[in-house]
Design an enzyme around this catalytic site. Sequence first.
Site, PDB file in Angstrom:
ATOM      1  N   HIS A  43       0.843  -1.202   0.000  1.00  0.00           N
ATOM      2  CA  HIS A  43       0.000   0.000   0.000  1.00  0.00           C
ATOM      3  C   HIS A  43       0.873   1.244   0.000  1.00  0.00           C
ATOM      4  CE1 HIS A  43      -3.927  -1.877   1.762  1.00  0.00           C
ATOM      5  NE2 HIS A  43      -3.449  -2.546   0.727  1.00  0.00           N
TER       6      HIS A  43
ATOM      7  N   TYR B  52      -8.812   4.887   8.409  1.00  0.00           N
ATOM      8  CA  TYR B  52      -8.918   5.204   9.837  1.00  0.00           C
ATOM      9  C   TYR B  52     -10.023   6.253   9.966  1.00  0.00           C
ATOM     10  CZ  TYR B  52      -4.399   2.957  10.932  1.00  0.00           C
ATOM     11  OH  TYR B  52      -3.374   2.062  11.129  1.00  0.00           O
TER      12      TYR B  52
ATOM     13  N   PRO C  32      -2.766  -0.241  19.439  1.00  0.00           N
ATOM     14  CA  PRO C  32      -2.606  -0.701  18.055  1.00  0.00           C
ATOM     15  C   PRO C  32      -2.813   0.357  16.962  1.00  0.00           C
ATOM     16  CG  PRO C  32      -4.664  -1.483  18.964  1.00  0.00           C
ATOM     17  CD  PRO C  32      -3.925  -0.845  20.098  1.00  0.00           C
TER      18      PRO C  32
END
Length: 389
Positions: free
Chosen positions: A74, A197, A290
């Site tokens: 990516h 996100y 995370p």
Amino acid sequence: MTERTQVGIVGAGPAGLILSHLLHLEGIESVVLEVHTRKYIEERVRAGVLEQGTVELLTGMGVGDRLKREGLVHHGVEFRFRGQGHRIDFQDLVGRSITIYAQQEVVKDLVAARLATGGKIMFEAADVSVHDIDSKNPKIRYRGGEISCDFIAGCDGFHGVCRASIEKSLTIYERIYPFAWLGILAQAPPSSGELIYANHELGFALLSMRSPEISRLYIQCAPDEDIAHWPDARIWEQLHLRFATHDGQWKLTEGPVIQKNIAEMRSFVADPMQYGRLFLAGDAAHIVPPTGAKGLNLAATDARVLARALADFYTSGSTDVMDRYSEICLRRCWKVQHFSWWMTSMLHRIPGESVFDRQRQLAELDYVTGSRAASTALAEHYTGLPFTI
Ligand code: FAD
Ligand code: DHB
């Protein structure tokens, strides 16, 4: 039964396996003791994002073939807030990329490489304990035997025995977050080519993937959440809401949920990472929330530093890197701690936040995605800081 080796390694996670294979490539013998079965460690669902440096490390060690074939490279990532997506283009900003490849696949490749080159991994090693670490001949005991070695590497994760055995000599820095992640693996083609996100009024959400057929999705939930209260339909409903765009154009593809878990969010550092002839590496020494996708990558860099320290010792007797092991690793660790804390604070709904805090958070996202300087800093961190000793 007493056995002898140069380096005794507790834990066959990424840190222990990378260390063992790097040592092998330097002609140094090691034995890895793992409490679980091979099947268990090869199937445990965890992280999925590899920094470019981690990919280069694995490839350089000769365990990058399948990663190269099956990993998804990516070049950017999306931040979604106020119903709009904003792409951060890693390639354009820092000329680097990340690779999506599941942690259990990294573990499979490393176990196969160790076993193919005569490495010894003792699975299902029970009652492991470390002894005489302030002598030149430390020992690892387990049910039914003992391993006598020159050095011990504590790569046994956050709940292992190695850090606990030197707890008194450590300073602990810790932060526990008032939220957790509920993660699912779904048999559904990823709804986006890159990670998303999302910061939404209802809470954070993350879209990731494992392959062109499998999606990995997370949503922010309460830390004491009971997974039984999250039937699949409720999870999908929240995912649809949190990823929705204002123009109504974006669509989330659903599919059967094949795995579901809740992970707590914690920042943790043990300082120093060494005592006598015991060296801690990876989650045994530190934990990050995370959100920055850093845990596995940090474990890999610790292993790399430790391998270098041990190789220097065995080839020239130099203890320079070994003496500075903790200092070298913690310097990187604290930068990664800051990044992971920052991403976490910027992307989650913080319980009890004021309306001022909420606007400030959205302004920060607006700035990070709108400013080339700020996006570059994020891209530099996300794709991995340079490796330095
Ligand atoms: P581990 O992978 O924990 O390996 C330690 C090994 O030691 C294990 O195999 C364990 O079985 C073994 N062990 C433990 N105790 C003993 C003992 N007494 N004797 C012998 N062996 C022992 N990071 C991310 O970046 N993104 C994510 O999405 C993400 N998700 C995660 C989800 C979960 C549920 C967890 C727990 C972690 C997640 N992480 C994630 C963090 C990432 O997986 C870790 O940072 C990474 O596994 C660290 O590798 P390690 O080798 O240091 O430790
Ligand atoms: C994944 C996990 C993360 O913690 C993250 O920040 C990005 C992706 C994943 O499991 O794919």
